[in-house]
Design an enzyme around this catalytic site. Sequence first.
Site, PDB file in Angstrom:
ATOM      1  N   ASP A   1       1.593  -8.624   1.854  1.00 58.61           N
ATOM      2  CA  ASP A   1       0.452  -7.899   1.290  1.00 58.61           C
ATOM      3  C   ASP A   1      -0.424  -8.880   0.531  1.00 58.61           C
ATOM      4  O   ASP A   1       0.066  -9.879  -0.017  1.00 58.61           O
ATOM      5  CB  ASP A   1       0.918  -6.785   0.341  1.00 58.61           C
ATOM      6  CG  ASP A   1      -0.156  -5.714   0.181  1.00 58.61           C
ATOM      7  OD1 ASP A   1       0.033  -4.611   0.727  1.00 58.61           O
ATOM      8  OD2 ASP A   1      -1.192  -5.976  -0.463  1.00 58.61           O
TER       9      ASP A   1
ATOM     10  N   GLY B   1       0.840  -1.202   0.000  1.00 58.10           N
ATOM     11  CA  GLY B   1       0.000   0.000   0.000  1.00 58.10           C
ATOM     12  C   GLY B   1       0.871   1.247   0.000  1.00 58.10           C
ATOM     13  O   GLY B   1       2.101   1.172   0.025  1.00 58.10           O
TER      14      GLY B   1
ATOM     15  N   LYS C   1     -11.327   1.455  12.991  1.00 58.41           N
ATOM     16  CA  LYS C   1     -10.070   2.016  13.522  1.00 58.41           C
ATOM     17  C   LYS C   1     -10.210   2.306  15.020  1.00 58.41           C
ATOM     18  O   LYS C   1      -9.334   1.973  15.816  1.00 58.41           O
ATOM     19  CB  LYS C   1      -9.682   3.292  12.758  1.00 58.41           C
ATOM     20  CG  LYS C   1      -9.141   3.042  11.356  1.00 58.41           C
ATOM     21  CD  LYS C   1      -7.796   2.346  11.399  1.00 58.41           C
ATOM     22  CE  LYS C   1      -7.158   2.170  10.035  1.00 58.41           C
ATOM     23  NZ  LYS C   1      -5.953   1.313  10.075  1.00 58.41           N
TER      24      LYS C   1
ATOM     25  N   TYR D   1     -15.052   2.118   8.294  1.00 58.18           N
ATOM     26  CA  TYR D   1     -13.601   2.219   8.482  1.00 58.18           C
ATOM     27  C   TYR D   1     -13.270   2.962   9.795  1.00 58.18           C
ATOM     28  O   TYR D   1     -12.408   2.526  10.569  1.00 58.18           O
ATOM     29  CB  TYR D   1     -13.031   2.960   7.271  1.00 58.18           C
ATOM     30  CG  TYR D   1     -11.596   3.388   7.340  1.00 58.18           C
ATOM     31  CD1 TYR D   1     -10.555   2.472   7.253  1.00 58.18           C
ATOM     32  CD2 TYR D   1     -11.269   4.756   7.445  1.00 58.18           C
ATOM     33  CE1 TYR D   1      -9.232   2.902   7.279  1.00 58.18           C
ATOM     34  CE2 TYR D   1      -9.962   5.177   7.464  1.00 58.18           C
ATOM     35  CZ  TYR D   1      -8.935   4.249   7.382  1.00 58.18           C
ATOM     36  OH  TYR D   1      -7.632   4.676   7.403  1.00 58.18           O
TER      37      TYR D   1
ATOM     38  N   ASP E   1      -3.025 -13.265   2.664  1.00 57.67           N
ATOM     39  CA  ASP E   1      -4.120 -12.584   3.331  1.00 57.67           C
ATOM     40  C   ASP E   1      -3.908 -12.639   4.849  1.00 57.67           C
ATOM     41  O   ASP E   1      -3.652 -13.718   5.399  1.00 57.67           O
ATOM     42  CB  ASP E   1      -5.411 -13.340   2.946  1.00 57.67           C
ATOM     43  CG  ASP E   1      -6.654 -12.566   3.305  1.00 57.67           C
ATOM     44  OD1 ASP E   1      -6.591 -11.759   4.242  1.00 57.67           O
ATOM     45  OD2 ASP E   1      -7.678 -12.794   2.637  1.00 57.67           O
ATOM     46  N   ILE E   2      -4.044 -11.503   5.527  1.00 57.71           N
ATOM     47  CA  ILE E   2      -3.879 -11.511   6.984  1.00 57.71           C
ATOM     48  C   ILE E   2      -4.969 -12.336   7.671  1.00 57.71           C
ATOM     49  O   ILE E   2      -4.861 -12.660   8.844  1.00 57.71           O
ATOM     50  CB  ILE E   2      -3.851 -10.088   7.591  1.00 57.71           C
ATOM     51  CG1 ILE E   2      -5.055  -9.267   7.122  1.00 57.71           C
ATOM     52  CG2 ILE E   2      -2.552  -9.378   7.260  1.00 57.71           C
ATOM     53  CD1 ILE E   2      -5.236  -7.968   7.890  1.00 57.71           C
TER      54      ILE E   2
HETATM   55  C1  AKB Z   1      -9.237   7.594   3.986  1.00 56.04           C
HETATM   56  O1  AKB Z   1      -9.562   8.588   3.314  1.00 56.04           O
HETATM   57  O2  AKB Z   1      -9.975   6.636   4.197  1.00 56.04           O
HETATM   58  C2  AKB Z   1      -7.867   7.582   4.607  1.00 56.04           C
HETATM   59  C3  AKB Z   1      -7.912   8.117   5.989  1.00 56.04           C
HETATM   60  C4  AKB Z   1      -8.265   9.534   6.226  1.00 56.04           C
HETATM   61  O3  AKB Z   1      -7.634   7.394   6.913  1.00 56.04           O
HETATM   62  N1  AKB Z   1      -6.960   8.342   3.820  1.00 56.04           N
END
Ligand code: AKB
Length: 338
Positions: free
Chosen positions: A34, A13, A157, A153, A53-54
């Site tokens: 990766d 990445g 996180k 996402y 793959d993780i």
């Molecule tokens: C995204 O746009 O998803 C990433 C981030 C801000 O973590 N670049």
Amino acid sequence: MRKHVVLITGAAGEMGQALVARLAAEGQSLLALDVNPLPEEMRARAQVSMSGDILDERLLSRLVTEFEIPLVYHLAAVLSTRAEYSPEAAHHVNVDGTLALLRLAAEQGSWLGHPVTFVFPSSIAAYGLPDLQTKARAGAVKEHEWNVPTTMYGCNKLYCEHLGHYYARYYRQLAQGPTETHVDFRSIRFPGLISAFTLPTGGTSDYAPEMLHQAAQGRPYACFVREDTRIPFMAMPDAVDALVRLQQAPRESLTADVYNITSFSPTAGELRDRCVRAFPGAQVTFEPDLKRQAIVDSWPADLDDSRARRDWGFRPAFDEARAFDDYLVPNIRARYQA
Ligand code: AKB
């Protein structure tokens, strides 16, 4: 004897490639992993390169038996825009993948007899501001504020930060005998990143690097957010430097597991102006995609990174002017002229 390596997941990445280049230049033995094939030059830089793959349990157990891993940079993730197309699949990679890596680190730490350092990039996506008025009022957001993300996402996180905290402090807390620490978890909440050498895929802060790379190639760019949109950004070398600095910081100087860092917060219109100055004739228009816009609007305009500055001396080398004039524009120009 098992080989001693630093494990980097998501090595192909954007951040992975930059980190591999940096650590290889320092002479570190790297295991680059990766799900996508690794570019040829990366394979030359890493001691061991693996496509895999993780989420593949057999692959992870093979790593544990073949290698001694005192340090993990777990960068693999599905970013914010892509995750919204397939939220459950993204959760699987982002959360179950992180859990598997934390478990690997705990197992390694127990074998080695000292904690494995686990460096985890989190994101501004961990924040969720409800509307633009609140975003304007919030200013530079601190780590504990507005932890109500609106994307899969961002949720992933934020939760993985908590998982890291758990593995570092409470993992198997009811086992017989004293609770031992096998994982030293350290995380950075990154702003949007801009690299001169690679382009991101699947993020929502991608408009900044896309605009710049398109302008350098003389191609028109329709920006998917409004001209007045403001979020924090950082040049890739500062992001990689921050990962390494946090990893190297003495544990006793760290007062937290999770740190904001930032460098500059231009509007999309100010980014357009920089592109036009650097590449005269650049054609940038604004055609907001209302749904992606809503995601960016929920992210802070600025971050308070005083904790990182105080605890481990974070200080970006590239402010906005230097990032564009000394790093981005000359390197991107050279890349597309070649
Ligand atoms: C995204 O746009 O998803 C990433 C981030 C801000 O973590 N670049």
